[in-house]
Scaffold this motif. Structure first.
Motif, PDB file in Angstrom:
ATOM      1  N   MET A   1       0.849  -1.204   0.000  1.00 42.40           N
ATOM      2  CA  MET A   1       0.000   0.000   0.000  1.00 42.40           C
ATOM      3  C   MET A   1       0.878   1.246   0.000  1.00 42.40           C
ATOM      4  O   MET A   1       1.778   1.370   0.827  1.00 42.40           O
TER       5      MET A   1
ATOM      6  N   LEU B   1       1.364   5.534  -0.149  1.00 43.17           N
ATOM      7  CA  LEU B   1       0.717   6.778   0.260  1.00 43.17           C
ATOM      8  C   LEU B   1       1.132   7.856  -0.723  1.00 43.17           C
ATOM      9  O   LEU B   1       2.307   8.189  -0.815  1.00 43.17           O
TER      10      LEU B   1
ATOM     11  N   PHE C   1      -3.192  12.094  -2.204  1.00 48.18           N
ATOM     12  CA  PHE C   1      -4.165  11.799  -1.131  1.00 48.18           C
ATOM     13  C   PHE C   1      -4.012  12.788   0.019  1.00 48.18           C
ATOM     14  O   PHE C   1      -5.008  13.306   0.543  1.00 48.18           O
TER      15      PHE C   1
ATOM     16  N   ALA D   1       0.916   3.521   5.480  1.00 48.25           N
ATOM     17  CA  ALA D   1      -0.051   4.140   4.578  1.00 48.25           C
ATOM     18  C   ALA D   1      -1.467   3.796   4.999  1.00 48.25           C
ATOM     19  O   ALA D   1      -2.366   4.651   4.992  1.00 48.25           O
ATOM     20  N   PHE D   2      -1.668   2.564   5.421  1.00 45.50           N
ATOM     21  CA  PHE D   2      -3.003   2.131   5.858  1.00 45.50           C
ATOM     22  C   PHE D   2      -3.470   2.953   7.062  1.00 45.50           C
ATOM     23  O   PHE D   2      -4.595   3.462   7.097  1.00 45.50           O
TER      24      PHE D   2
ATOM     25  N   PHE E   1      -2.454   5.865   7.846  1.00 45.03           N
ATOM     26  CA  PHE E   1      -2.697   7.232   7.387  1.00 45.03           C
ATOM     27  C   PHE E   1      -4.082   7.354   6.764  1.00 45.03           C
ATOM     28  O   PHE E   1      -4.815   8.314   7.028  1.00 45.03           O
ATOM     29  N   TYR E   2      -4.470   6.376   5.924  1.00 43.55           N
ATOM     30  CA  TYR E   2      -5.801   6.434   5.304  1.00 43.55           C
ATOM     31  C   TYR E   2      -6.888   6.426   6.362  1.00 43.55           C
ATOM     32  O   TYR E   2      -7.826   7.234   6.312  1.00 43.55           O
TER      33      TYR E   2
ATOM     34  N   ILE F   1       3.449   9.817  10.660  1.00 43.85           N
ATOM     35  CA  ILE F   1       3.649   8.981   9.481  1.00 43.85           C
ATOM     36  C   ILE F   1       4.407   9.752   8.399  1.00 43.85           C
ATOM     37  O   ILE F   1       5.196   9.180   7.664  1.00 43.85           O
TER      38      ILE F   1
ATOM     39  N   LEU G   1       4.997   8.336  -0.117  1.00 39.73           N
ATOM     40  CA  LEU G   1       5.386   9.168   1.024  1.00 39.73           C
ATOM     41  C   LEU G   1       5.651   8.330   2.277  1.00 39.73           C
ATOM     42  O   LEU G   1       6.302   8.783   3.200  1.00 39.73           O
ATOM     43  N   ALA G   2       5.112   7.107   2.318  1.00 39.89           N
ATOM     44  CA  ALA G   2       5.297   6.272   3.503  1.00 39.89           C
ATOM     45  C   ALA G   2       6.566   5.438   3.429  1.00 39.89           C
ATOM     46  O   ALA G   2       6.913   4.746   4.376  1.00 39.89           O
ATOM     47  N   ALA G   3       7.265   5.524   2.286  1.00 36.13           N
ATOM     48  CA  ALA G   3       8.489   4.728   2.127  1.00 36.13           C
ATOM     49  C   ALA G   3       9.592   5.260   3.037  1.00 36.13           C
ATOM     50  O   ALA G   3       9.631   6.456   3.329  1.00 36.13           O
TER      51      ALA G   3
END
Lengths: 107, 210
Positions: A1, A3, A7, B3-4, B6-7, B46, B121-123
């Motif tokens: 997943m 980001l 978003f 990322a999860f 963050f969502y 995050i 961005l979460a990498a």
């Protein structure tokens, strides 16, 4: 997943629009100030997201966006303090916190 | 995984913001605002801004919200004073306006090639110096070297805000017939002579006493 930056920016835009809706519809001055805080937070979120997105080896000032957020935070704190003391002064004088009833400057 | 989270927190923060804006009672609104600030601070974590996440909790959830709650409890508004009469037309108009704003912003975001080509961005960040960009040390360095002028100006701003807040909330002696009155209070007494606010004030005071 993954980001995406898209978003984060959409999230920020949605929160900002909710803040705008609050400022436009509510007449209680306290809630209007709270909506302003929501809008400032939305802007901060987009600043942090941009700062993270442009964090590459070419970045000269990687902490710059976060320093910017700290400045926004200082302004938000000052705004809340002055806004709430104006609210107190208004309540003392007119016994209301309703923005519609404070119409001294209305012709 | 990041990322999860963050969502989830993103969707929840939109819900919390909507609840702040729509609750009738400002105390409930403030509690949802706490939730909103905590969720935003999770988003900061995050996005690799740990210092900002802590500052968000300290300054917003700790200081500004306590100020809000303090003022709400100091005013102690009654049910009648909290009642708002926003017309449906105005609500609809504001809804269309803010939805239009969101649409416009979304259109701008979607058509930008820079935003579209941005990576995950979460990498994790590869360079060790860049990975420390959001930590206290790096931010302190930047704040006192590159951005020292802005820092000094913000301290002046906060000083002025403190003075303004003290001046505005200070209780002044009610000397209605004193000659050293400012023009604004003069206007106010004229208006009271015009019987605009005075009867409403009296009625409200009686209601409070009863």
């Amino acid at each position: 997943m993954t980001l995406s930056l898209s978003f984060c920016l959409h999230l920020s835009a949605a929160i900002f629009s909710i803040g705008v809706y609050g400022v436009l519809t509510r007449s209680n001055l306290i809630v209007i100030l709270m909506s302003l805080e929501i809008m400032l937070n939305a802007v901060n979120l987009s600043l942090v997201a941009f700062g993270r997105a442009f964090l590459t080896d070419l970045t000269r000032d990687p902490s710059g966006p976060q320093v910017f957020v700290i400045m926004v935070l200082a302004v938000a704190a000052a705004e809340a303090a002055v806004g709430l003391s104006i609210l107190l002064a208004v309540y003392r004088k007119w016994r209301t916190t309703n923005a519609g009833e404070i119409d001294l400057l209305k012709g | 995984m990041d990322a999860f989270v963050f969502y989830i927190s993103g969707v929840l923060s939109v819900v919390a913001a909507a609840l702040v804006v729509t609750r009738k009672n400002p105390v409930h609104g403030t509690i949802y605002l706490v939730l909103f600030f905590l969720l935003v601070s999770l988003d900061y974590l995050i996005l690799r801004a740990p210092f900002l996440a802590i500052i968000q909790v300290l300054v917003y959830a700790g200081a500004i919200l306590v100020l809000f709650l303090f003022v709400i409890m100091l005013l102690n508004l009654s049910e009648e004073e909290l009642r708002e009469s926003t017309s449906t037309t105005r609500k609809g108009f504001a809804g269309i306006l803010s939805a239009g704003l969101f649409g416009l912003l979304s259109w701008g975001i979607l058509r930008s090639p820079t935003v579209r080509n941005m990576g995950d961005l979460a990498a994790p960040v590869t360079s060790p110096t860049l990975a420390k960009a959001g930590e206290t040390e790096a931010i302190g360095q930047a704040l006192f070297t590159t951005h020292a002028l802005a820092f000094e100006f913000s301290s002046i701003l906060i000083l002025v805000a403190i003075l303004g807040a003290i001046y505005l909330t200070k209780k002044r002696k009610q000397t209605s017939s004193a000659p050293s009155q400012t023009s604004l209070t003069g206007l106010e007494s004229q208006e009271e002579a015009g019987q605009k606010h005075a009867p409403a004030d009296g009625a409200r005071l009686e209601k409070r006493l009863a």
